[in-house]
Design an enzyme around this catalytic site. Structure first.
Site, PDB file in Angstrom:
ATOM      1  N   ARG A 199     -10.145  -0.999   7.853  1.00  0.00           N
ATOM      2  CA  ARG A 199      -9.250  -1.892   8.619  1.00  0.00           C
ATOM      3  C   ARG A 199      -8.803  -1.235   9.930  1.00  0.00           C
ATOM      4  NH1 ARG A 199      -4.434   1.028   9.500  1.00  0.00           N
ATOM      5  NH2 ARG A 199      -2.847   0.603   7.950  1.00  0.00           N
ATOM      6  N   ARG A 236     -12.397  21.188  15.191  1.00  0.00           N
ATOM      7  CA  ARG A 236     -13.223  21.874  14.178  1.00  0.00           C
ATOM      8  C   ARG A 236     -14.675  21.468  14.438  1.00  0.00           C
ATOM      9  NH1 ARG A 236      -8.952  19.544  10.748  1.00  0.00           N
ATOM     10  NH2 ARG A 236      -7.668  21.190   9.848  1.00  0.00           N
ATOM     11  N   ALA A 243      -1.803   8.469  16.287  1.00  0.00           N
ATOM     12  CA  ALA A 243      -0.341   8.508  16.123  1.00  0.00           C
ATOM     13  C   ALA A 243       0.096   7.401  15.181  1.00  0.00           C
ATOM     14  CB  ALA A 243       0.342   8.357  17.481  1.00  0.00           C
ATOM     15  N   LYS A 299       0.857  -1.207   0.000  1.00  0.00           N
ATOM     16  CA  LYS A 299       0.000   0.000   0.000  1.00  0.00           C
ATOM     17  C   LYS A 299       0.883   1.242   0.000  1.00  0.00           C
ATOM     18  CE  LYS A 299      -2.178   1.694   3.820  1.00  0.00           C
ATOM     19  NZ  LYS A 299      -3.209   1.962   4.857  1.00  0.00           N
ATOM     20  N   LYS A 354       4.103  12.034  16.558  1.00  0.00           N
ATOM     21  CA  LYS A 354       2.666  12.136  16.860  1.00  0.00           C
ATOM     22  C   LYS A 354       2.367  11.465  18.201  1.00  0.00           C
ATOM     23  CE  LYS A 354       0.395  12.318  12.341  1.00  0.00           C
ATOM     24  NZ  LYS A 354      -0.524  11.541  11.487  1.00  0.00           N
ATOM     25  N   ASP A 371     -14.274  17.662  18.640  1.00  0.00           N
ATOM     26  CA  ASP A 371     -13.330  17.903  17.539  1.00  0.00           C
ATOM     27  C   ASP A 371     -12.956  19.372  17.586  1.00  0.00           C
ATOM     28  OD1 ASP A 371     -12.677  16.344  14.561  1.00  0.00           O
ATOM     29  OD2 ASP A 371     -12.312  18.504  14.705  1.00  0.00           O
TER      30      ASP A 371
HETATM   31  N1  LIG Z   1      -3.271   3.996  13.421  1.00  0.00           N
HETATM   32  C1  LIG Z   1      -3.766   3.810  12.230  1.00  0.00           C
HETATM   33  O1  LIG Z   1      -3.885   2.681  11.756  1.00  0.00           O
HETATM   34  C2  LIG Z   1      -4.239   4.996  11.448  1.00  0.00           C
HETATM   35  C3  LIG Z   1      -4.949   4.792  10.261  1.00  0.00           C
HETATM   36  C4  LIG Z   1      -5.420   5.887   9.577  1.00  0.00           C
HETATM   37  C5  LIG Z   1      -5.163   7.166  10.044  1.00  0.00           C
HETATM   38  N2  LIG Z   1      -4.423   7.332  11.168  1.00  0.00           N
HETATM   39  C6  LIG Z   1      -4.149   8.678  11.685  1.00  0.00           C
HETATM   40  O2  LIG Z   1      -5.320   9.059  12.385  1.00  0.00           O
HETATM   41  C7  LIG Z   1      -5.420  10.498  12.353  1.00  0.00           C
HETATM   42  C8  LIG Z   1      -6.804  10.879  11.862  1.00  0.00           C
HETATM   43  O3  LIG Z   1      -6.983  10.419  10.538  1.00  0.00           O
HETATM   44  P1  LIG Z   1      -8.339  10.757   9.758  1.00  0.00           P
HETATM   45  O4  LIG Z   1      -8.222  10.110   8.431  1.00  0.00           O
HETATM   46  O5  LIG Z   1      -9.503  10.480  10.622  1.00  0.00           O
HETATM   47  O6  LIG Z   1      -8.170  12.334   9.601  1.00  0.00           O
HETATM   48  P2  LIG Z   1      -9.320  13.440   9.500  1.00  0.00           P
HETATM   49  O7  LIG Z   1      -8.656  14.710   9.100  1.00  0.00           O
HETATM   50  O8  LIG Z   1     -10.437  12.927   8.669  1.00  0.00           O
HETATM   51  O9  LIG Z   1      -9.846  13.559  11.015  1.00  0.00           O
HETATM   52  C9  LIG Z   1      -9.046  14.041  12.053  1.00  0.00           C
HETATM   53  C10 LIG Z   1      -9.911  14.943  12.894  1.00  0.00           C
HETATM   54  O10 LIG Z   1      -9.188  15.297  14.080  1.00  0.00           O
HETATM   55  C11 LIG Z   1      -9.478  16.677  14.368  1.00  0.00           C
HETATM   56  N3  LIG Z   1      -8.420  17.191  15.229  1.00  0.00           N
HETATM   57  C12 LIG Z   1      -7.162  17.527  14.908  1.00  0.00           C
HETATM   58  N4  LIG Z   1      -6.489  17.933  15.996  1.00  0.00           N
HETATM   59  C13 LIG Z   1      -7.352  17.829  17.043  1.00  0.00           C
HETATM   60  C14 LIG Z   1      -7.253  18.085  18.429  1.00  0.00           C
HETATM   61  N5  LIG Z   1      -6.141  18.538  18.967  1.00  0.00           N
HETATM   62  N6  LIG Z   1      -8.336  17.865  19.196  1.00  0.00           N
HETATM   63  C15 LIG Z   1      -9.497  17.412  18.654  1.00  0.00           C
HETATM   64  N7  LIG Z   1      -9.648  17.166  17.340  1.00  0.00           N
HETATM   65  C16 LIG Z   1      -8.584  17.366  16.550  1.00  0.00           C
HETATM   66  C17 LIG Z   1      -9.570  17.322  13.010  1.00  0.00           C
HETATM   67  O11 LIG Z   1     -10.295  18.524  13.069  1.00  0.00           O
HETATM   68  C18 LIG Z   1     -10.275  16.260  12.182  1.00  0.00           C
HETATM   69  O12 LIG Z   1     -11.672  16.400  12.175  1.00  0.00           O
HETATM   70  C19 LIG Z   1      -4.275  10.983  11.472  1.00  0.00           C
HETATM   71  O13 LIG Z   1      -3.190  11.342  12.289  1.00  0.00           O
HETATM   72  C20 LIG Z   1      -3.903   9.755  10.649  1.00  0.00           C
HETATM   73  O14 LIG Z   1      -2.570   9.802  10.222  1.00  0.00           O
HETATM   74  C21 LIG Z   1      -3.983   6.273  11.887  1.00  0.00           C
END
Ligand SMILES: NC(=O)c1ccc[n+]([C@@H]2O[C@H](COP(=O)([O-])OP(=O)(O)OC[C@H]3O[C@@H](n4cnc5c(N)ncnc54)[C@H](O)[C@@H]3O)[C@@H](O)[C@H]2O)c1
Length: 333
Positions: free
Chosen positions: A112, A164, A226, A69, A231, A162
């Site tokens: 997943r 936002r 993270a 991926k 992160k 959130d």
């Molecule tokens: N561990 C894993 O397997 C995995 C998989 C996918 C994504 N991620 C990570 O998860 C995170 C979220 O991914 P996503 O696709 O949902 O992104 P996204 O942008 O769709 O959602 C993240 C949300 O968090 C909010 N946010 C940011 N900082 C914040 C804070 N301090 N307090 C409260 N809300 C806050 C944002 O406004 C946003 O709505 C990213 O860091 C991504 O890299 C991890």
């Protein structure tokens, strides 16, 4: 021979959260039995663009399937009306190297990731769950929500915070319409944590989001956000006192929730109780009492993507209608 091109709409037609959880659980079981090959994730930072890219591969001989991926994370993308995370998966036949399919990895990643949170809750959270919390209400939060309702269907209340507010409002609408439960939009992070039996954190935060004092006894955390160096969402004091379960030491200590405290010397390998594969296979125990705090640190592993993509591929092969409408490409032409 043709390579299938599989887009999000096709995946959504065949893949439900329950079957995704089953597939991901099976992959964690095989990983716990050391039956999965998974080289460490490749990582590049796009410093000028506040973004990054990872390449993640896995081979699961029991199925047998392999794949890779490529995924990107750009936290500023919501301001561009684009997803934070985008990904593409290539599914490979390990017997001859043929690319069986090129599949949208953005949707599969969310599915997943939610599914891994679901597996963690199934094995680590208390049975009786009334109230769950979400910090971060983006793409991963929705699939986590779906997974929570599969493994703990009697949830009555959902709290969400959130940074936002419109995103929290969209999440609230999704949650109410799909599950018909009470949803509280919280104005402070602490209020979305206190009183919850499960808390899902999925933000791109680089510092702990809340203090240990606001955590109720017995809470299970899915620490999802993270997935890159630097992160962090949970305070090291929560991690140190919890039953701490990671997905994989190499990945988690490089990019998962534990990466910052491990590099700062605030957390040691001995502080980790188990990895999820060891819990699923019964080699190690998780929660010992109702009051234990449990944490699942999900750095996100390649085999979760490959097993989910393999499931989708097989479901599509069995569905003549979808299969006949798919775009196909012959790379040999
Ligand atoms: N561990 C894993 O397997 C995995 C998989 C996918 C994504 N991620 C990570 O998860 C995170 C979220 O991914 P996503 O696709 O949902 O992104 P996204 O942008 O769709 O959602 C993240 C949300 O968090 C909010 N946010 C940011 N900082 C914040 C804070 N301090 N307090 C409260 N809300 C806050 C944002 O406004 C946003 O709505 C990213 O860091 C991504 O890299 C991890």
């Amino acid at each position: 021979m043709d390579t299938l091109l599989i887009k999000k709409a096709d995946i959504a037609k065949v893949l439900g959260m329950q079957s995704c959880i089953d597939a991901v659980e099976e992959a964690f079981r095989l990983y716990g039995q050391k039956k999965v090959q998974m080289p460490i994730m490749g990582y590049m930072s796009f410093d000028n663009y506040n973004g990054d890219m990872r390449s993640m591969s896995a081979y699961i001989p029991d199925f047998p399937i392999a794949g890779t991926k490529a995924s990107t994370v750009h936290p500023d993308n919501p301001n561009r009306q684009m997803p934070t995370l985008m990904a593409t998966i290539i599914l490979i036949d390990p017997s001859n190297g043929f690319p069986l399919a090129i599949i949208d990895g953005t949707y599969i990643t969310s599915m997943r990731t939610g599914a891994a949170g679901g597996v963690a809750v199934k094995y680590l959270a208390n049975e009786k769950i009334d109230t769950i919390g979400f910090i971060g209400a983006g793409a991963q939060a929705r699939s986590l929500l779906d997974a929570m309702f599969v493994v703990r269907p009697k949830i009555k209340n959902v709290k969400v915070y959130d940074i936002r507010e419109p995103r929290a409002q969209e999440f609230e609408k999704y949650c109410r319409e799909k599950y018909n439960v009470e949803v509280q939009l919280e104005g402070r992070i602490a209020d979305a944590v206190t009183g919850c039996q499960i808390v899902n954190t999925s933000t791109a935060s680089r510092q702990p989001l809340f203090d240990k004092t606001v955590v109720s006894p017995g809470t299970h955390f899915n620490a999802i956000g993270a997935d890159a160096e630097g992160k962090q969402e949970l305070s090291p004091s929560i991690l140190r006192d919890a039953v701490l379960v990671i997905d994989d030491w190499l990945e988690a200590s490089h990019t998962g929730e534990i990466n910052v405290p491990v590099h700062m010397g605030e957390l040691k390998r001995e502080d980790i109780n188990a990895d999820l594969g060891e819990i699923v296979t019964g080699q190690k125990k998780g929660r010992q009492s109702e009051d234990d705090i449990t944490v699942f640190d999900s750095a996100g592993l390649a085999f979760q993507d490959i097993v989910t993509a393999w499931k989708v591929y097989n479901l599509i092969l069995k569905n003549e209608e979808i299969k006949s409408q798919l775009h196909k490409i012959n790379f040999a032409e």
